[in-house]
Write a protein that holds these residues in place. Structure first.
Motif, PDB file in Angstrom:
ATOM      1  N   PRO A 148       0.838  -1.199   0.000  1.00 13.86           N
ATOM      2  CA  PRO A 148       0.000   0.000   0.000  1.00 13.86           C
ATOM      3  C   PRO A 148       0.879   1.258   0.000  1.00 13.86           C
ATOM      4  CG  PRO A 148      -0.132  -1.128   2.124  1.00 13.86           C
ATOM      5  CD  PRO A 148       0.672  -1.985   1.215  1.00 13.86           C
ATOM      6  N   PRO A 149       0.513   2.244  -0.813  1.00 13.76           N
ATOM      7  CA  PRO A 149       1.342   3.442  -0.924  1.00 13.76           C
ATOM      8  C   PRO A 149       1.206   4.404   0.258  1.00 13.76           C
ATOM      9  CG  PRO A 149      -0.565   3.626  -2.345  1.00 13.76           C
ATOM     10  CD  PRO A 149      -0.599   2.246  -1.757  1.00 13.76           C
ATOM     11  N   SER A 150       0.202   4.185   1.107  1.00 11.56           N
ATOM     12  CA  SER A 150      -0.020   5.097   2.233  1.00 11.56           C
ATOM     13  C   SER A 150      -0.836   4.390   3.312  1.00 11.56           C
ATOM     14  CB  SER A 150      -0.788   6.337   1.768  1.00 11.56           C
ATOM     15  OG  SER A 150      -2.112   5.965   1.379  1.00 11.56           O
ATOM     16  N   LEU A 151      -0.834   4.965   4.503  1.00 14.86           N
ATOM     17  CA  LEU A 151      -1.672   4.420   5.574  1.00 14.86           C
ATOM     18  C   LEU A 151      -3.148   4.518   5.219  1.00 14.86           C
ATOM     19  CD1 LEU A 151      -0.008   5.658   8.881  1.00 14.86           C
ATOM     20  CD2 LEU A 151      -0.172   3.327   8.022  1.00 14.86           C
ATOM     21  N   GLU A 152      -3.527   5.600   4.581  1.00 17.44           N
ATOM     22  CA  GLU A 152      -4.925   5.752   4.171  1.00 17.44           C
ATOM     23  C   GLU A 152      -5.344   4.604   3.254  1.00 17.44           C
ATOM     24  OE1 GLU A 152      -3.390   9.712   5.379  1.00 17.44           O
ATOM     25  OE2 GLU A 152      -2.648   8.208   3.983  1.00 17.44           O
TER      26      GLU A 152
END
Length: 128
Positions: free
Chosen positions: A41-45
């Motif tokens: 995943p590219p971000s926590l979001e």
């Protein structure tokens, strides 16, 4: 090395509470996540968004943290079990996990995750 354990535990607690601003404060700018199935995943979001189809709720019971010096970093292996609720409302508990963190200069550089949730989904007939 004690602070590396605290960083890993506090980060996991913030992610579990979905306190993403607090969780992000533990991360290096170029932090890399690697999850089961090779997912990055590219971000926590995006991590939280991706998990919505897999669980209604998920948490970790940390049984221990092993610390290993690695040059100018510390590797923290957090291990224990997952608990929560599948999308269909059935509760689960006791699913093994290991999270490997590389921590340098007080920031998480990487998080690699292993767990047996896929095995449990298969045992449920492929249902989440």
């Amino acid at each position: 090395m004690e602070s590396a354990e605290k960083i890993a535990r506090d980060y996991l607690a913030a992610v579990e509470a979905r306190d993403l601003p607090r969780a992000k404060a533990f991360l290096a700018e170029d932090m890399v996540m690697l999850f089961p199935g090779g997912k990055r995943p590219p971000s926590l979001e995006q991590l939280v968004t991706n998990s919505k189809g897999r669980y209604q709720r998920i948490g970790k019971t940390i049984e221990g943290v092993d610390l290993c010096p690695a040059g100018d970093a510390t590797i923290a292996y957090c291990y224990g079990t997952l608990h929560g609720v599948w999308p269909d409302g059935e509760a689960f508990d006791g699913i093994r996990f290991i999270d490997r963190f590389e921590i340098r200069d007080g920031k998480i550089q990487s998080q690699w995750v292993w767990n047996d949730s896929g095995e449990h989904r298969l045992a449920r007939g492929g249902r989440n």
